[in-house]
Enzyme design. Structure first.
Site, PDB file in Angstrom:
ATOM      1  N   GLY A   2       7.583 -13.979  19.436  1.00 33.52           N
ATOM      2  CA  GLY A   2       8.614 -14.423  20.541  1.00 33.52           C
ATOM      3  C   GLY A   2       9.557 -13.272  20.813  1.00 33.52           C
TER       4      GLY A   2
ATOM      5  CG  HIS B 278      -9.479 -12.196  22.659  1.00 37.39           C
ATOM      6  ND1 HIS B 278      -8.654 -12.701  21.706  1.00 37.39           N
ATOM      7  CD2 HIS B 278      -9.278 -11.041  23.261  1.00 37.39           C
ATOM      8  CE1 HIS B 278      -8.303 -11.098  21.364  1.00 37.39           C
ATOM      9  NE2 HIS B 278      -8.586 -10.284  22.230  1.00 37.39           N
ATOM     10  CG  ASN B 279      -8.285 -15.318  18.749  1.00 37.12           C
ATOM     11  OD1 ASN B 279      -7.882 -14.436  19.972  1.00 37.12           O
ATOM     12  ND2 ASN B 279      -7.322 -15.712  18.143  1.00 37.12           N
TER      13      ASN B 279
ATOM     14  CB  VAL C  32       6.340 -11.819  14.574  1.00 43.17           C
ATOM     15  CG1 VAL C  32       5.580 -10.462  14.941  1.00 43.17           C
ATOM     16  CG2 VAL C  32       6.563 -11.919  13.048  1.00 43.17           C
TER      17      VAL C  32
ATOM     18  CB  SER D 133      -4.601 -11.346  22.876  1.00 45.78           C
ATOM     19  OG  SER D 133      -5.308 -10.393  21.966  1.00 45.78           O
TER      20      SER D 133
ATOM     21  CE  LYS E 201      -5.357 -14.466  21.794  1.00 44.38           C
ATOM     22  NZ  LYS E 201      -5.150 -14.902  20.607  1.00 44.38           N
TER      23      LYS E 201
ATOM     24  CD  GLU F  83      -8.888 -11.243  16.783  1.00 44.51           C
ATOM     25  OE1 GLU F  83      -8.010 -11.143  17.876  1.00 44.51           O
ATOM     26  OE2 GLU F  83      -8.395 -11.856  15.759  1.00 44.51           O
TER      27      GLU F  83
END
Ligand code: 6PG
Length: 509
Positions: free
Chosen positions: A19, A213-214, A17, A138, A210, A217
């Site tokens: 890529g 970030h998650n 998805v 992201s 990242k 999230e």
């Protein structure tokens, strides 16, 4: 020979998805892609979508059947991008590229959700064989296709070779409004605006950022879920009514992608059951691990991120569905509150402020965690820059990130977002409502672990004297662990002979 065969600009490995979407985004920006996946059907699907989107014009995505073919289609030194599942598959692909003849000055960029320590290890392990570089991405499928937020890290020389590519495909922000420039048509990439891609630092710094970030999230999502729960269970509001509240909130300081999609979810209808779709979704949360990694890192570094950790626990607790169903038959809830319509309206307003204050705390925790990690690993993280690249493309994108960027522009050395004068003032104005919302939820028996852990974090961080004095005494009592006195210079440790009535005190060091 190799140069003669070259007909592509970039090699892309892994056409799932993310890529496939990144490949088409690159193609929209004028790059010809040598594309490969172990599953030939995915290669065919990427090529078919390329053809469909360009009405059969000259192909931009060239399917390959082997790693060697990808290498042969690229000019040297090569640039290859990987979008394969985190963990062993990344190393498998790297090994296969070595077997296929990759060269020392070729760059391989891992764009998966890799554990940052794996990135550090890979940089070392593949040195001399090729340059391993990482870029955390992201934005999910749509972000990857039309503009993700990109967090690149690794060798600065390698960055100079890929910077323009990343800036072309990244999400863009309108510099005047600080808001994303939205455009979602194939073949028409956004060229203007500030790209959401800055060099984060060496080693795995980008993947670390990242990861945080998650973690944020997870906290952000859980906070929204708690607000929904309180309105649904506590106030008896229908999902569509809650959706309307979220839409209203989304026009103010809580304006964010997560708020927007939550509003959309809550007004979606399930044709099969003729009920709101959200009500037929099983309440068991999944997780792939990045929130957990953030919580673990915060524990290891001693950088408190309780709201992020609580969000991970909330997912784990949701997973105990069968136990919860059984316990609901045994354990009592408090008596329901009698609430008037006016009470409910007021409660929704309290909740808005609670969500906003808790959100500030969750972000404060995430940024403080990054600052602690940066100190530990010798990274020079640009926090204003990080907040800026999260304003568009990524899952936590929100107007709020502009305020965070401004806070770090005011003071690069800000020890915690909470002490930025603007955020301190905002919490000051809204904290009474935050406290009332949590008090009501507690009385009603509606769990609000993230909202209240954020409040406990705020109250702990703003408190000059915590009960750790008693804790130190307890430790010294049973384990002779020693303590510092607050009336002598720091660094000197004392121990008391607690069992002795005279309690003699000795200096340990
Ligand atoms: C993003 C997302 C992305 C992914 C999460 C989902 O930034 O694009 O965070 O990385 O959707 O990993 O994580 P969970 O499955 O753990 O919720």
């Amino acid at each position: 020979m190799e140069q003669q065969q070259a007909q592509c600009d970039i090699g892309f490995i892994g056409l799932g998805v993310m890529g496939k979407s990144l490949t088409l985004n690159l193609a929209d920006n004028g790059y010809r892609i040598a594309a490969f996946d172990l599953d030939p059907a995915k290669v065919a699907a990427a090529q078919a979508q390329d053809q469909a989107e360009t009405d059969g014009a000259a192909p931009r995505v060239f399917g390959c059947t082997a790693f060697a073919e990808v290498l042969a289609k690229l000019p040297t030194p090569r640039i290859l991008i990987l979008s394969v599942p985190a963990g062993a598959p990344v190393d498998n692909v790297c090994e296969q590229l070595i077997d296929a003849g990759i060269q020392a000055d070729d760059i391989v960029v891992d764009t998966g959700n890799s554990l940052w320590t794996d990135t550090v290890r890979r940089e070392q392990a593949y040195r001399g064989k090729f340059q391993f570089f990482s870029t955390a991405v992201s934005g999910g499928e749509e972000g990857a296709r039309f503009g993700p937020s990109l967090m690149p890290s690794g060798d600065p020389q390698a960055w100079t070779r890929i910077e323009s590519i990343w800036q072309a495909i990244a999400a863009k922000v309108d510099p005047l409004t600080g808001k994303p420039i939205e455009r979602k048509e194939p073949g028409n990439p956004v060229k203007e605006g500030e790209p959401c891609a800055i060099y984060i630092g060496p080693n795995g710094a980008g993947h670390y950022v990242k990861m945080v970030h998650n973690g944020i999230e997870y906290a952000d999502m859980q906070l929204i879920c708690e607000a929904y729960h309180l309105m649904r269970q506590g106030l008896g509001m229908a999902p569509v009514e809650i959706s309307a509240v979220f839409r209203r909130w989304n026009r103010g300081v809580l304006d964010s992608y997560l708020m927007e999609i939550s509003a959309e979810v809550l007004e979606s209808w399930d044709g099969l059951s003729d009920r709101p779709l959200v009500e037929v979704i099983l309440d068991k949360a999944g997780q792939k691990g990045t929130g957990l990694w953030t919580a673990v890192s915060s524990l290891e570094l001693g950088a408190p991120a309780p709201t992020i950790a609580q969000a991970v626990y909330a997912r784990a607790l949701s997973g105990l569905k069968e136990e919860r169903v059984a316990a609901s038959e045994v354990l009592s809830a408090p008596k329901p509150l009698e609430l008037s319509e006016a009470d409910k309206i007021q409660m929704v307003d309290l909740l808005h402020d609670a969500l906003y204050c808790a959100k500030i705390c969750a972000y404060a925790q995430g940024f403080q965690l990054m600052a602690t990690a940066a100190k530990e690993h010798g990274w020079q993280l640009d926090f204003a820059g990080i907040a800026k690249i999260w304003r568009a493309g990524c899952i936590i994108r929100a107007v709020f990130l502009q305020s965070i960027a401004e806070a770090y522009k005011r003071n690069e050395q800000l020890p915690n977002l909470l002490v930025d004068p603007v955020f301190a003032h905002k919490i000051d104005r809204h904290q009474a409502n935050w406290r009332m919302a949590i008090a009501h939820a507690t009385v009603m028996g509606i769990p609000c672990g993230a909202l209240s852990s954020a409040l406990a974090y705020y109250d702990s961080y703003r408190t000059a004297t915590l009960p750790a004095n008693l804790l130190q005494a307890q430790r010294d009592y049973f384990g002779a662990h020693g303590f510092e006195r607050n009336d002598v210079p720091t660094g000197k440790r004392f121990h008391v002979q607690w069992g002795d009535v005279n309690r003699p005190m000795v200096m340990i060091d």
